[in-house]
Motif scaffolding. Structure first.
Motif, short mmCIF file in Angstrom:
data_model
loop_
_atom_site.label_atom_id
_atom_site.label_comp_id
_atom_site.label_asym_id
_atom_site.label_seq_id
_atom_site.Cartn_x
_atom_site.Cartn_y
_atom_site.Cartn_z
N HIS A 76 0.80 -1.23 0.00
CA HIS A 76 0.00 0.00 0.00
C HIS A 76 0.83 1.28 0.00
O HIS A 76 0.27 2.37 -0.09
N GLN A 77 2.15 1.19 0.09
CA GLN A 77 2.98 2.38 0.28
C GLN A 77 2.86 3.41 -0.85
O GLN A 77 3.05 4.60 -0.62
N ILE A 79 0.14 4.30 -2.44
CA ILE A 79 -1.10 5.08 -2.38
C ILE A 79 -1.21 5.86 -1.07
O ILE A 79 -2.08 6.69 -0.92
N LEU A 80 -0.30 5.61 -0.12
CA LEU A 80 -0.34 6.28 1.17
C LEU A 80 0.24 7.68 1.08
O LEU A 80 1.15 7.93 0.29
N PRO A 81 -0.26 8.60 1.92
CA PRO A 81 0.34 9.94 1.97
C PRO A 81 1.73 9.88 2.60
O PRO A 81 2.10 8.88 3.22
N TRP A 109 -5.38 1.47 6.32
CA TRP A 109 -4.57 2.26 5.36
C TRP A 109 -5.49 3.16 4.53
O TRP A 109 -5.15 4.32 4.27
N ARG A 110 -6.64 2.63 4.10
CA ARG A 110 -7.57 3.44 3.31
C ARG A 110 -8.09 4.63 4.11
O ARG A 110 -8.30 5.71 3.55
N HIS A 112 -6.44 6.31 6.33
CA HIS A 112 -5.38 7.32 6.36
C HIS A 112 -5.22 8.00 5.00
O HIS A 112 -4.71 9.11 4.93
N CYS A 113 -5.63 7.36 3.94
CA CYS A 113 -5.55 7.98 2.61
C CYS A 113 -6.56 9.12 2.46
O CYS A 113 -6.35 10.02 1.65
N ARG A 114 -7.63 9.09 3.21
CA ARG A 114 -8.67 10.12 3.11
C ARG A 114 -8.26 11.41 3.69
O ARG A 114 -7.59 11.87 4.34
#
Length: 114
Positions: A76-77, A79-81, A109-110, A112-114
């Protein structure tokens, strides 16, 4: 081309790195784990793990949880901020099978993406 590696500089290694995240974290949680995050200026996300012996008694279970967490972060790295993350395991996390653990991490993780 995107590389799905997890080099040493993508991990929180020193107590100062962890302290930075604990000072003013943004958090996402489930009943079994919490992910704290704080924006960094490095241009890439990093991850640190906290799996306490108090909550996960056996070393092989702690290692399994850490291994699956690192794998989930690795995938996931991209797509992560650009944040430093600390994954904290809570009581009962050792009762989750691999599929449920990865699913819960993906959900966090999703968030934290928001």
């Amino acid at each position: 081309m995107v590389k799905f590696t997890l080099p040493r500089n993508s991990r929180l290694l020193t107590p100062n790195h962890f302290t930075f995240v604990f000072q003013k974290p943004q958090w996402a949680r489930t009943p079994h784990m919490t992910i704290l995050g704080r924006l960094n200026t490095l241009g890439y996300p990093r991850v640190g793990l906290a799996v306490a012996k108090k909550y996960v008694k056996y070393a092989h279970e702690r290692n399994r949880i850490k291994r699956l967490t690192r794998e989930s972060f690795r995938l996931h790295q991209h797509i992560l901020p650009n944040m430093d993350f600390v994954v904290i395991a809570k009581k009962g996390v050792d009762g989750l099978n691999n599929h449920l653990l990865i699913e819960a991490l993906g959900k966090l993780w999703r968030r934290h993406c928001r």
